[in-house]
Design a protein around this motif. Structure first.
Motif, PDB file in Angstrom:
ATOM      1  N   MET A   1      31.135 -27.726 -49.706  1.00 49.88           N
ATOM      2  CA  MET A   1      31.568 -27.084 -48.481  1.00 49.88           C
ATOM      3  C   MET A   1      30.841 -25.752 -48.354  1.00 49.88           C
ATOM      4  N   ARG A   2      30.359 -25.520 -47.170  1.00 53.22           N
ATOM      5  CA  ARG A   2      29.639 -24.275 -46.921  1.00 53.22           C
ATOM      6  C   ARG A   2      30.603 -23.091 -46.949  1.00 53.22           C
ATOM      7  N   PRO A   3      30.134 -21.923 -47.404  1.00 50.14           N
ATOM      8  CA  PRO A   3      31.017 -20.746 -47.483  1.00 50.14           C
ATOM      9  C   PRO A   3      31.622 -20.359 -46.128  1.00 50.14           C
ATOM     10  N   LEU A   4      30.856 -20.480 -45.059  1.00 48.51           N
ATOM     11  CA  LEU A   4      31.389 -20.123 -43.744  1.00 48.51           C
ATOM     12  C   LEU A   4      32.561 -21.026 -43.368  1.00 48.51           C
ATOM     13  N   VAL A   5      32.452 -22.308 -43.663  1.00 50.82           N
ATOM     14  CA  VAL A   5      33.540 -23.244 -43.379  1.00 50.82           C
ATOM     15  C   VAL A   5      34.761 -22.880 -44.222  1.00 50.82           C
ATOM     16  N   PHE A   7      35.600 -19.944 -45.391  1.00 47.08           N
ATOM     17  CA  PHE A   7      36.215 -18.725 -44.861  1.00 47.08           C
ATOM     18  C   PHE A   7      36.945 -18.982 -43.544  1.00 47.08           C
ATOM     19  N   ARG A   8      36.445 -19.914 -42.746  1.00 48.67           N
ATOM     20  CA  ARG A   8      37.176 -20.274 -41.521  1.00 48.67           C
ATOM     21  C   ARG A   8      38.497 -20.944 -41.862  1.00 48.67           C
ATOM     22  N   VAL A   9      38.489 -21.801 -42.881  1.00 51.96           N
ATOM     23  CA  VAL A   9      39.729 -22.438 -43.318  1.00 51.96           C
ATOM     24  C   VAL A   9      40.672 -21.377 -43.894  1.00 51.96           C
ATOM     25  N   TRP A  10      40.135 -20.440 -44.678  1.00 56.48           N
ATOM     26  CA  TRP A  10      40.958 -19.368 -45.260  1.00 56.48           C
ATOM     27  C   TRP A  10      41.587 -18.517 -44.152  1.00 56.48           C
ATOM     28  N   ALA A  11      40.827 -18.235 -43.106  1.00 58.14           N
ATOM     29  CA  ALA A  11      41.370 -17.457 -41.980  1.00 58.14           C
ATOM     30  C   ALA A  11      42.502 -18.219 -41.290  1.00 58.14           C
ATOM     31  N   SER A  62      43.718 -26.268 -41.955  1.00 58.83           N
ATOM     32  CA  SER A  62      42.272 -26.353 -42.191  1.00 58.83           C
ATOM     33  C   SER A  62      41.571 -27.100 -41.065  1.00 58.83           C
ATOM     34  N   ALA A  63      42.269 -28.068 -40.472  1.00 58.36           N
ATOM     35  CA  ALA A  63      41.670 -28.798 -39.345  1.00 58.36           C
ATOM     36  C   ALA A  63      41.545 -27.902 -38.122  1.00 58.36           C
ATOM     37  N   PHE A  64      42.436 -26.945 -37.960  1.00 54.55           N
ATOM     38  CA  PHE A  64      42.268 -25.968 -36.884  1.00 54.55           C
ATOM     39  C   PHE A  64      41.080 -25.058 -37.174  1.00 54.55           C
ATOM     40  N   GLY A  65      40.916 -24.672 -38.445  1.00 54.73           N
ATOM     41  CA  GLY A  65      39.836 -23.763 -38.809  1.00 54.73           C
ATOM     42  C   GLY A  65      38.471 -24.414 -38.870  1.00 54.73           C
ATOM     43  N   ALA A  66      38.415 -25.665 -39.294  1.00 51.85           N
ATOM     44  CA  ALA A  66      37.128 -26.344 -39.475  1.00 51.85           C
ATOM     45  C   ALA A  66      37.279 -27.836 -39.190  1.00 51.85           C
ATOM     46  N   THR A 158      44.124 -22.516 -49.549  1.00 47.06           N
ATOM     47  CA  THR A 158      42.842 -22.848 -48.931  1.00 47.06           C
ATOM     48  C   THR A 158      42.011 -23.751 -49.837  1.00 47.06           C
ATOM     49  N   ALA A 159      42.000 -23.463 -51.129  1.00 44.97           N
ATOM     50  CA  ALA A 159      41.231 -24.290 -52.061  1.00 44.97           C
ATOM     51  C   ALA A 159      41.749 -25.726 -52.040  1.00 44.97           C
TER      52      ALA A 159
END
Length: 186
Positions: A1-5, A7-11, A62-66, A158-159
């Motif tokens: 998983m890309r870091p940007l994805v 962080f979007r899930v974490w947000a 996570s589906a909302f974030g990514a 998130t993890a």
């Protein structure tokens, strides 16, 4: 998983877990020195309930974030998670163990912050006045400790969500289309 994805899930998880942060910021519910034993029990039970609900709903967050078209949408994330738990049980358990390890590390980090920056002090007025509280809560130090615990808790959630997302996207069912149907499509 890309870091940007990630962080979007974490947000998204961080926003979804704001009730958990609100609970952590109330010392009367989270520390026996700040409140009564009954309030502490209410706070601990609420903490366990909020963390459990957050883990269960983390795939939706996570589906909302990514989101991933056709595999990981807010309305299908729980169904995809159930499929992962049915088909990739070992990997799903490892994702849950990863959550637990990070969560425990967060509790240790919170304890370390509390040791370095104590949030409670003896109340010198308690010796002369029996109605005075025994302890004084240093709220900024308490809030710092709560923030560290919150960040680690949302990282753990998130993890778990990110790992389940990866498993669901990698094992999404393949939709087969007949060759004659493809020929008739514009």
């Amino acid at each position: 998983m890309r870091p940007l994805v990630f962080f979007r899930v974490w947000a998204a998880v961080g926003l979804g877990c704001l009730p958990l942060l609100a609970l952590l910021l109330v010392p009367q519910l989270m520390r026996s020195r700040a409140g009564s034993e009954s309030l502490l029990m209410i706070g601990v039970l609420a903490l366990f309930a909020l963390v459990a609900v957050a883990v269960i709903l983390s795939p939706v967050l996570s589906a909302f974030g990514a989101p991933v078209d056709g595999a990981w949408q807010p309305r299908t994330a729980l169904r995809a998670t159930r499929r992962v738990w049915r088909t990739r049980r070992g990997q799903a358990w490892l994702a849950l163990v990863l959550f637990a390890v990070i969560y425990v590390a967060g509790q240790i980090a919170g304890y370390a912050v509390g040791a370095v920056v104590p949030y409670v002090h003896d109340n010198p007025a308690a010796a002369a006045d029996p109605t005075a509280p025994l302890w004084i809560i240093d709220y900024p130090a308490y809030a710092l400790q709560a923030a560290v615990i919150y960040l680690f808790t949302t990282l753990a959630i998130t993890a778990y969500a990110a790992r389940v997302r990866s498993l669901a996207v990698a094992s999404r069912p393949v939709v087969r289309v007949a060759a004659d149907e493809l020929a008739t499509r514009p």
